[in-house]
Design a protein around this motif. Structure first.
Motif, mmCIF file in Angstrom:
data_model
loop_
_atom_site.group_PDB
_atom_site.id
_atom_site.type_symbol
_atom_site.label_atom_id
_atom_site.label_comp_id
_atom_site.label_asym_id
_atom_site.label_seq_id
_atom_site.Cartn_x
_atom_site.Cartn_y
_atom_site.Cartn_z
ATOM 1 N N ILE A 142 0.845 -1.201 0.000
ATOM 2 C CA ILE A 142 0.000 0.000 0.000
ATOM 3 C C ILE A 142 0.879 1.249 0.000
ATOM 4 O O ILE A 142 0.618 2.202 -0.742
ATOM 5 C CB ILE A 142 -0.965 -0.019 1.207
ATOM 6 N N GLY A 143 1.920 1.246 0.813
ATOM 7 C CA GLY A 143 2.829 2.386 0.877
ATOM 8 C C GLY A 143 3.487 2.685 -0.453
ATOM 9 O O GLY A 143 3.598 3.846 -0.865
ATOM 10 N N LYS A 144 3.921 1.652 -1.150
ATOM 11 C CA LYS A 144 4.540 1.845 -2.465
ATOM 12 C C LYS A 144 3.539 2.405 -3.466
ATOM 13 O O LYS A 144 3.871 3.302 -4.255
ATOM 14 C CB LYS A 144 5.133 0.525 -2.975
ATOM 15 N N ALA A 145 2.323 1.893 -3.454
ATOM 16 C CA ALA A 145 1.295 2.406 -4.370
ATOM 17 C C ALA A 145 0.958 3.858 -4.055
ATOM 18 O O ALA A 145 0.786 4.681 -4.964
ATOM 19 C CB ALA A 145 0.040 1.534 -4.288
ATOM 20 N N ALA A 146 0.876 4.193 -2.777
ATOM 21 C CA ALA A 146 0.568 5.575 -2.382
ATOM 22 C C ALA A 146 1.692 6.521 -2.771
ATOM 23 O O ALA A 146 1.440 7.653 -3.206
ATOM 24 C CB ALA A 146 0.301 5.646 -0.882
ATOM 25 N N ALA A 147 2.938 6.081 -2.641
ATOM 26 C CA ALA A 147 4.079 6.925 -2.988
ATOM 27 C C ALA A 147 4.060 7.308 -4.462
ATOM 28 O O ALA A 147 4.534 8.389 -4.831
ATOM 29 C CB ALA A 147 5.385 6.217 -2.632
ATOM 30 N N GLU A 148 3.496 6.463 -5.287
ATOM 31 C CA GLU A 148 3.388 6.769 -6.713
ATOM 32 C C GLU A 148 2.466 7.966 -6.974
ATOM 33 O O GLU A 148 2.539 8.583 -8.031
ATOM 34 C CB GLU A 148 2.871 5.546 -7.490
ATOM 35 N N GLY A 203 1.184 6.771 11.729
ATOM 36 C CA GLY A 203 0.633 5.429 11.556
ATOM 37 C C GLY A 203 1.561 4.559 10.744
ATOM 38 O O GLY A 203 2.374 5.047 9.953
ATOM 39 N N THR A 204 1.456 3.271 10.922
ATOM 40 C CA THR A 204 2.390 2.347 10.290
ATOM 41 C C THR A 204 2.268 2.322 8.771
ATOM 42 O O THR A 204 3.283 2.190 8.081
ATOM 43 C CB THR A 204 2.224 0.927 10.864
ATOM 44 N N THR A 205 1.063 2.441 8.226
ATOM 45 C CA THR A 205 0.937 2.426 6.769
ATOM 46 C C THR A 205 1.497 3.705 6.165
ATOM 47 O O THR A 205 2.134 3.675 5.113
ATOM 48 C CB THR A 205 -0.525 2.186 6.341
ATOM 49 N N VAL A 206 1.299 4.831 6.839
ATOM 50 C CA VAL A 206 1.914 6.076 6.378
ATOM 51 C C VAL A 206 3.437 5.974 6.477
ATOM 52 O O VAL A 206 4.153 6.493 5.612
ATOM 53 C CB VAL A 206 1.362 7.299 7.143
ATOM 54 N N GLU A 207 3.951 5.297 7.489
ATOM 55 C CA GLU A 207 5.399 5.118 7.608
ATOM 56 C C GLU A 207 5.949 4.331 6.412
ATOM 57 O O GLU A 207 7.023 4.655 5.894
ATOM 58 C CB GLU A 207 5.739 4.412 8.916
ATOM 59 N N THR A 208 5.227 3.313 5.942
ATOM 60 C CA THR A 208 5.686 2.578 4.756
ATOM 61 C C THR A 208 5.622 3.476 3.524
ATOM 62 O O THR A 208 6.465 3.347 2.627
ATOM 63 C CB THR A 208 4.881 1.285 4.513
ATOM 64 N N THR A 209 4.666 4.380 3.493
ATOM 65 C CA THR A 209 4.579 5.345 2.390
ATOM 66 C C THR A 209 5.765 6.299 2.435
ATOM 67 O O THR A 209 6.381 6.587 1.399
ATOM 68 C CB THR A 209 3.254 6.129 2.458
ATOM 69 N N ALA A 210 6.113 6.787 3.611
ATOM 70 C CA ALA A 210 7.269 7.672 3.756
ATOM 71 C C ALA A 210 8.538 6.961 3.291
ATOM 72 O O ALA A 210 9.384 7.567 2.603
ATOM 73 C CB ALA A 210 7.404 8.140 5.204
ATOM 74 N N THR A 211 8.674 5.700 3.627
ATOM 75 C CA THR A 211 9.828 4.923 3.186
ATOM 76 C C THR A 211 9.875 4.838 1.654
ATOM 77 O O THR A 211 10.928 5.035 1.043
ATOM 78 C CB THR A 211 9.810 3.512 3.806
ATOM 79 N N ALA A 212 8.742 4.565 1.046
ATOM 80 C CA ALA A 212 8.678 4.478 -0.422
ATOM 81 C C ALA A 212 8.938 5.837 -1.071
ATOM 82 O O ALA A 212 9.577 5.908 -2.123
ATOM 83 C CB ALA A 212 7.328 3.916 -0.853
ATOM 84 N N ILE A 213 8.464 6.910 -0.465
ATOM 85 C CA ILE A 213 8.750 8.257 -0.978
ATOM 86 C C ILE A 213 10.251 8.513 -0.889
ATOM 87 O O ILE A 213 10.862 9.009 -1.846
ATOM 88 C CB ILE A 213 7.952 9.326 -0.201
ATOM 89 N N ALA A 214 10.850 8.182 0.242
ATOM 90 C CA ALA A 214 12.293 8.398 0.429
ATOM 91 C C ALA A 214 13.109 7.625 -0.606
ATOM 92 O O ALA A 214 14.120 8.123 -1.111
ATOM 93 C CB ALA A 214 12.706 8.007 1.846
ATOM 94 N N GLU A 215 12.679 6.427 -0.936
ATOM 95 C CA GLU A 215 13.382 5.620 -1.948
ATOM 96 C C GLU A 215 13.318 6.276 -3.322
ATOM 97 O O GLU A 215 14.234 6.128 -4.126
ATOM 98 C CB GLU A 215 12.788 4.210 -2.002
#
Length: 188
Positions: free
Chosen positions: A13-19, A31-43
């Motif tokens: 979900i985070g990777k899809a949101a970062a797109e 929140g944890t799902t937003v944290e995965t999004t932040a990680t994908a944005i950083a990448e």
């Protein structure tokens, strides 16, 4: 990053949101799902992105990207999510108008209400949604069967839902009626 339920789904979900994130201004809630999004944005290392957040975790993840300007809201310390909340955080959020808000949620009930567990977080997320042009909700499939106490809003208050599985027919109808676009995160 913290340990959390449904980690694989939340990363997808985070990777899809970062797109969905381009240059401009972005609100991020805790929140944890937003944290995965932040990680994908950083990448992706975007340049020219301003992030307004009350999540110290998201800020710490994004700090390694020199092209991102990070603005923390201030407010009351919420140890459970390593975030900031309450009236001071809301006051800061009200000073901004962002292109996009990305939030996760504790539960989505059968009527389409977006529910959370802590009011101190809800008041800040509500202000972020109110001050964003596009509103993205992140919810793994388990959120559609949970209950929580504090109402953030309704599915009609968000423009896009990013999830890992198509919801049941009744929820899909609510999304359609709300004109909320659904993005299904790809399985890897």
């Amino acid at each position: 990053m913290r340990n959390f339920e449904n980690a694989v789904e939340k990363v997808r979900i985070g990777k899809a949101a970062a797109e969905l994130v381009a240059s401009g201004a972005l609100f991020l809630t805790p929140g944890t799902t937003v944290e995965t999004t932040a990680t994908a944005i950083a990448e992706r290392r975007p340049a020219g992105l301003q992030v307004v957040t009350n999540s110290t975790v998201a800020a710490a993840i994004l700090e390694r990207c020199p092209g991102i300007s990070i603005h923390l809201t201030g407010g009351i310390w919420l140890a459970n999510n390593r975030a900031l909340g309450g009236p001071a955080a809301v006051e800061t959020v009200e000073k901004y108008r962002c292109d996009l808000a990305i939030t996760n949620i504790g539960a989505i009930d059968a009527a389409g209400c977006l529910l959370e567990y802590r009011d101190e977080e809800v008041v800040v997320a509500r202000a972020m949604l109110r001050n964003a042009r596009q509103k993205v909700l992140l919810a793994d499939h388990t959120k559609f069967s949970r209950v929580a106490t504090f109402k953030l809003g309704h599915l009609r208050d968000v423009t896009t839902l990013v999830t890992d599985r198509a919801p049941i027919r009744a929820t899909a109808m609510l999304l359609h009626e709300a004109r909320c676009r659904m993005v299904l995160a790809e399985r890897t």
